[in-house]
Design a protein around this motif. Sequence first.
Motif, mmCIF file in Angstrom:
data_model
loop_
_atom_site.group_PDB
_atom_site.id
_atom_site.type_symbol
_atom_site.label_atom_id
_atom_site.label_comp_id
_atom_site.label_asym_id
_atom_site.label_seq_id
_atom_site.Cartn_x
_atom_site.Cartn_y
_atom_site.Cartn_z
ATOM 1 N N GLU A 24 0.839 -1.193 0.000
ATOM 2 C CA GLU A 24 0.000 0.000 0.000
ATOM 3 C C GLU A 24 0.875 1.244 0.000
ATOM 4 O O GLU A 24 1.810 1.373 0.788
ATOM 5 N N ILE A 25 0.552 2.174 -0.875
ATOM 6 C CA ILE A 25 1.292 3.426 -0.957
ATOM 7 C C ILE A 25 0.776 4.380 0.114
ATOM 8 O O ILE A 25 -0.429 4.572 0.278
ATOM 9 N N ASP A 26 1.714 4.991 0.857
ATOM 10 C CA ASP A 26 1.344 5.925 1.912
ATOM 11 C C ASP A 26 1.528 7.378 1.501
ATOM 12 O O ASP A 26 0.793 8.253 1.949
ATOM 13 N N ARG A 65 -1.836 9.414 1.945
ATOM 14 C CA ARG A 65 -3.006 8.555 2.131
ATOM 15 C C ARG A 65 -3.104 8.088 3.571
ATOM 16 O O ARG A 65 -2.109 7.717 4.192
ATOM 17 N N ARG A 125 -8.705 5.355 3.558
ATOM 18 C CA ARG A 125 -9.299 5.685 2.254
ATOM 19 C C ARG A 125 -9.391 7.190 2.053
ATOM 20 O O ARG A 125 -10.036 7.659 1.110
ATOM 21 N N TYR A 185 -7.451 10.983 1.545
ATOM 22 C CA TYR A 185 -6.238 11.544 0.969
ATOM 23 C C TYR A 185 -6.179 13.035 1.265
ATOM 24 O O TYR A 185 -7.216 13.706 1.361
ATOM 25 N N GLU A 203 -6.895 7.886 -6.071
ATOM 26 C CA GLU A 203 -6.899 6.430 -6.251
ATOM 27 C C GLU A 203 -6.449 6.071 -7.667
ATOM 28 O O GLU A 203 -5.719 5.087 -7.861
ATOM 29 N N PHE A 207 -2.596 6.558 -7.687
ATOM 30 C CA PHE A 207 -1.889 5.484 -6.991
ATOM 31 C C PHE A 207 -1.957 4.184 -7.783
ATOM 32 O O PHE A 207 -0.982 3.426 -7.840
ATOM 33 N N ASP A 208 -3.112 3.936 -8.416
ATOM 34 C CA ASP A 208 -3.237 2.721 -9.225
ATOM 35 C C ASP A 208 -2.324 2.795 -10.452
ATOM 36 O O ASP A 208 -1.702 1.795 -10.839
ATOM 37 N N ARG A 213 1.166 1.957 -9.369
ATOM 38 C CA ARG A 213 1.348 0.515 -9.148
ATOM 39 C C ARG A 213 1.543 -0.229 -10.466
ATOM 40 O O ARG A 213 2.257 -1.220 -10.531
ATOM 41 N N SER A 268 6.058 3.517 0.872
ATOM 42 C CA SER A 268 5.133 2.499 1.355
ATOM 43 C C SER A 268 5.725 1.905 2.615
ATOM 44 O O SER A 268 6.657 1.099 2.551
#
Length: 273
Positions: free
Chosen positions: A1-3, A18, A21, A23, A39, A42-43, A46, A77
């Motif tokens: 999970e990205i922070d 983040r 849920r 931000y 979101e 971040f996606d 990834r 992360s």
Amino acid sequence: EIDRVELSAGDSTTAIVRSGRAYRIDGPIRTRADRQQCEELFDAIRRARSEGFIVDNPAELAVYGLEPPAAALSVRSGARATRVRIGDPVSLGAQDRFGLVEGTKSVVRIPAAVLAGIAPRADRLIDTVATGVRSPDVGAIEITQGEARLVIRRETDRWTATVSEPGAPETTAGADAAAVARLLGALTETRASSVKIAPFPSDRSLATVTLRGFAGEALDTVRIAVGVPGGSSGGAPSGYEFENGDGVLRMHGSIDLPLSPRDLGVSGAPAAR
């Protein structure tokens, strides 16, 4: 999970944090972030992949625009951090760029489509709703326009309003629940058509709206300005600009915004001046 994600270009750095849920944007301003846009960012991070190697162990990173980099993406992360340098275009007229993951020795090709997803404009990440307060959490609304003050309080099954104006006795009467709902909807749900990082234009100030909880505590304050005159030769001001202390103007070309006692259906309210 990205922070945490940081997007840097020159002296400017946009930081997105983040928490569960939720931000927020921590730089260059501190403000609420749009969850859907974050979101998607971040996606995209990834899923980001290079499009192949350019060279291993380059003698001079500056040749590729990587020392110093044209931009950089830092991703944290937990205790793990990754930083990607983004350099010059790979060739004249190309949109793809050179890239380097710090700690590795290979310059890679970063496709333009990947760059568009992982390095969006900062203003696209800002929450465009005027306030983060939820409508059901509002127990009272305080509206100030010049020296006039209107306080609307939520009762068990209705809203009551207290009107205070210079040279007139204070009065209390009922308010139209549908009109109050439209005002709350404009502040807590309606998305602005655009945003701008700029100070509040005090010379065009129209009203200040403070949302309070059921114990009277201030939840948030939104300042409202009338829009700038339209057209190259000027004209009537159009729309509104909202700001709630974060240095972001949320602009609406047209919006239903009842603010006066008459607009809010206060019983016996005089016509709006």
